[in-house]
Design a protein around this motif. Structure first.
Motif, PDB file in Angstrom:
ATOM      1  N   ARG A   1     -15.353  10.674 -15.532  1.00 45.17           N
ATOM      2  CA  ARG A   1     -16.048  11.861 -15.413  1.00 45.17           C
ATOM      3  C   ARG A   1     -16.066  12.835 -17.114  1.00 45.17           C
ATOM      4  N   PRO A   2     -17.124  12.940 -17.703  1.00 53.05           N
ATOM      5  CA  PRO A   2     -17.287  13.637 -18.877  1.00 53.05           C
ATOM      6  C   PRO A   2     -16.819  15.026 -18.732  1.00 53.05           C
ATOM      7  N   LEU A   3     -15.918  15.633 -19.788  1.00 50.74           N
ATOM      8  CA  LEU A   3     -15.487  17.094 -19.714  1.00 50.74           C
ATOM      9  C   LEU A   3     -16.865  17.892 -19.645  1.00 50.74           C
ATOM     10  N   MET A   4     -16.696  19.143 -19.247  1.00 52.28           N
ATOM     11  CA  MET A   4     -17.597  20.295 -19.211  1.00 52.28           C
ATOM     12  C   MET A   4     -17.626  20.898 -20.395  1.00 52.28           C
ATOM     13  N   SER A   5     -18.710  21.569 -20.631  1.00 52.44           N
ATOM     14  CA  SER A   5     -18.858  22.211 -21.959  1.00 52.44           C
ATOM     15  C   SER A   5     -17.802  23.183 -22.463  1.00 52.44           C
ATOM     16  N   ASP A   6     -17.103  23.811 -21.395  1.00 49.38           N
ATOM     17  CA  ASP A   6     -16.223  24.894 -21.878  1.00 49.38           C
ATOM     18  C   ASP A   6     -14.938  24.080 -22.420  1.00 49.38           C
ATOM     19  N   ALA A   7     -14.611  22.952 -21.619  1.00 52.05           N
ATOM     20  CA  ALA A   7     -13.478  22.357 -22.199  1.00 52.05           C
ATOM     21  C   ALA A   7     -13.593  21.679 -23.486  1.00 52.05           C
ATOM     22  N   MET A   8     -14.855  21.218 -23.657  1.00 50.15           N
ATOM     23  CA  MET A   8     -15.105  20.678 -25.063  1.00 50.15           C
ATOM     24  C   MET A   8     -15.166  21.658 -26.028  1.00 50.15           C
ATOM     25  N   ALA A   9     -15.483  22.876 -25.900  1.00 51.06           N
ATOM     26  CA  ALA A   9     -15.600  23.919 -26.634  1.00 51.06           C
ATOM     27  C   ALA A   9     -14.016  24.171 -27.177  1.00 51.06           C
ATOM     28  N   GLU A  10     -13.035  24.231 -26.208  1.00 52.44           N
ATOM     29  CA  GLU A  10     -11.867  24.270 -26.600  1.00 52.44           C
ATOM     30  C   GLU A  10     -11.150  23.183 -27.390  1.00 52.44           C
ATOM     31  N   LEU A  11     -11.566  21.916 -27.006  1.00 52.43           N
ATOM     32  CA  LEU A  11     -11.032  20.905 -27.744  1.00 52.43           C
ATOM     33  C   LEU A  11     -11.623  20.890 -29.087  1.00 52.43           C
ATOM     34  N   HIS A  12     -13.031  21.422 -29.358  1.00 55.15           N
ATOM     35  CA  HIS A  12     -13.661  21.422 -30.845  1.00 55.15           C
ATOM     36  C   HIS A  12     -12.837  22.517 -31.502  1.00 55.15           C
ATOM     37  N   SER A  13     -12.642  23.589 -30.944  1.00 53.63           N
ATOM     38  CA  SER A  13     -12.054  24.754 -31.670  1.00 53.63           C
ATOM     39  C   SER A  13     -10.688  24.513 -31.947  1.00 53.63           C
ATOM     40  N   ALA A  14      -9.930  23.652 -31.299  1.00 51.25           N
ATOM     41  CA  ALA A  14      -8.682  23.131 -31.646  1.00 51.25           C
ATOM     42  C   ALA A  14      -8.560  22.131 -32.539  1.00 51.25           C
ATOM     43  N   GLY A  15      -9.766  21.707 -33.151  1.00 50.83           N
ATOM     44  CA  GLY A  15     -10.076  20.422 -33.939  1.00 50.83           C
ATOM     45  C   GLY A  15      -9.603  19.210 -33.636  1.00 50.83           C
ATOM     46  N   LEU A  16      -9.748  18.909 -32.294  1.00 52.45           N
ATOM     47  CA  LEU A  16      -9.463  17.745 -31.790  1.00 52.45           C
ATOM     48  C   LEU A  16     -10.223  16.840 -31.396  1.00 52.45           C
ATOM     49  N   VAL A  17     -11.870  17.200 -31.533  1.00 47.58           N
ATOM     50  CA  VAL A  17     -12.981  16.356 -31.196  1.00 47.58           C
ATOM     51  C   VAL A  17     -13.849  16.846 -32.083  1.00 47.58           C
ATOM     52  N   SER A  18     -14.914  15.795 -32.640  1.00 53.11           N
ATOM     53  CA  SER A  18     -16.002  16.318 -33.499  1.00 53.11           C
ATOM     54  C   SER A  18     -17.278  16.752 -32.730  1.00 53.11           C
ATOM     55  N   ASP A  19     -18.216  17.343 -33.814  1.00 55.36           N
ATOM     56  CA  ASP A  19     -19.407  17.744 -33.268  1.00 55.36           C
ATOM     57  C   ASP A  19     -20.072  16.578 -32.628  1.00 55.36           C
ATOM     58  N   ASP A  20     -19.842  15.373 -33.136  1.00 57.25           N
ATOM     59  CA  ASP A  20     -20.804  14.453 -32.328  1.00 57.25           C
ATOM     60  C   ASP A  20     -20.075  14.150 -30.929  1.00 57.25           C
ATOM     61  N   CYS A  21     -18.794  14.053 -30.795  1.00 53.73           N
ATOM     62  CA  CYS A  21     -18.223  13.995 -29.580  1.00 53.73           C
ATOM     63  C   CYS A  21     -18.598  14.945 -28.426  1.00 53.73           C
ATOM     64  N   VAL A  22     -18.684  16.354 -29.232  1.00 54.11           N
ATOM     65  CA  VAL A  22     -19.061  17.250 -28.100  1.00 54.11           C
ATOM     66  C   VAL A  22     -20.547  17.246 -27.737  1.00 54.11           C
ATOM     67  N   SER A  23     -21.618  16.547 -28.535  1.00 53.95           N
ATOM     68  CA  SER A  23     -22.738  16.323 -28.094  1.00 53.95           C
ATOM     69  C   SER A  23     -23.151  15.038 -27.333  1.00 53.95           C
ATOM     70  N   ILE A  24     -22.326  14.076 -27.458  1.00 53.52           N
ATOM     71  CA  ILE A  24     -22.293  13.092 -26.708  1.00 53.52           C
ATOM     72  C   ILE A  24     -21.589  13.043 -25.379  1.00 53.52           C
ATOM     73  N   THR A  25     -20.651  13.865 -25.324  1.00 52.01           N
ATOM     74  CA  THR A  25     -20.144  14.489 -23.878  1.00 52.01           C
ATOM     75  C   THR A  25     -20.867  15.145 -23.134  1.00 52.01           C
ATOM     76  N   ARG A  26     -21.766  16.207 -23.710  1.00 50.07           N
ATOM     77  CA  ARG A  26     -22.579  16.856 -23.027  1.00 50.07           C
ATOM     78  C   ARG A  26     -23.735  16.108 -22.584  1.00 50.07           C
TER      79      ARG A  26
END
Length: 113
Positions: free
Chosen positions: A34-59
């Motif tokens: 189950r792909p993560l929701m956008s709010d969770a991805m924003a938190e991971l991205h802000s923490a430097g744990l995932v890339s812009d590409d990962c955020v986009s692919i997950t969305r």
């Protein structure tokens, strides 16, 4: 000491966030991803744990997953037995009282309790 990191960051650091086809998500016991929701991805991205590409692919994967899940729900709703429908309506009447117009926003089904 209380960990003040966001929940998803804590789970990521604990190795509980998984990756599939470039998307981040939860791996259920039955193997469903189950792909993560956008709010969770924003938190991971802000923490430097995932890339812009990962955020986009997950969305994109979350959008697909949501579409499939809603389609499955619509089929299941259409296949309910008369007994299942009666029980759901009894529960709605118990929760909301008689005479309340109910609308299933996913299927469009309307009825009055």
């Amino acid at each position: 000491m209380l960990d003040t990191k966001p929940y998803v960051v804590q789970k990521f650091e604990a190795g509980e966030v998984h990756f599939k086809d470039g998307a981040a998500g939860w791996l259920m016991e039955d193997g469903e991803f189950r792909p993560l929701m956008s709010d969770a991805m924003a938190e991971l991205h802000s923490a430097g744990l995932v890339s812009d590409d990962c955020v986009s692919i997950t969305r994109d994967q979350r959008d697909k997953w949501t579409g499939v899940t809603l389609a499955e729900y619509r089929v299941a709703q259409a296949q309910r037995t008369a007994e299942q429908i009666a029980e759901e309506r009894w529960e709605a009447r118990a929760a909301h009282g008689p005479g309340v117009e109910m609308v299933n926003i996913i299927t469009g089904e309307k009825y009055t309790t």
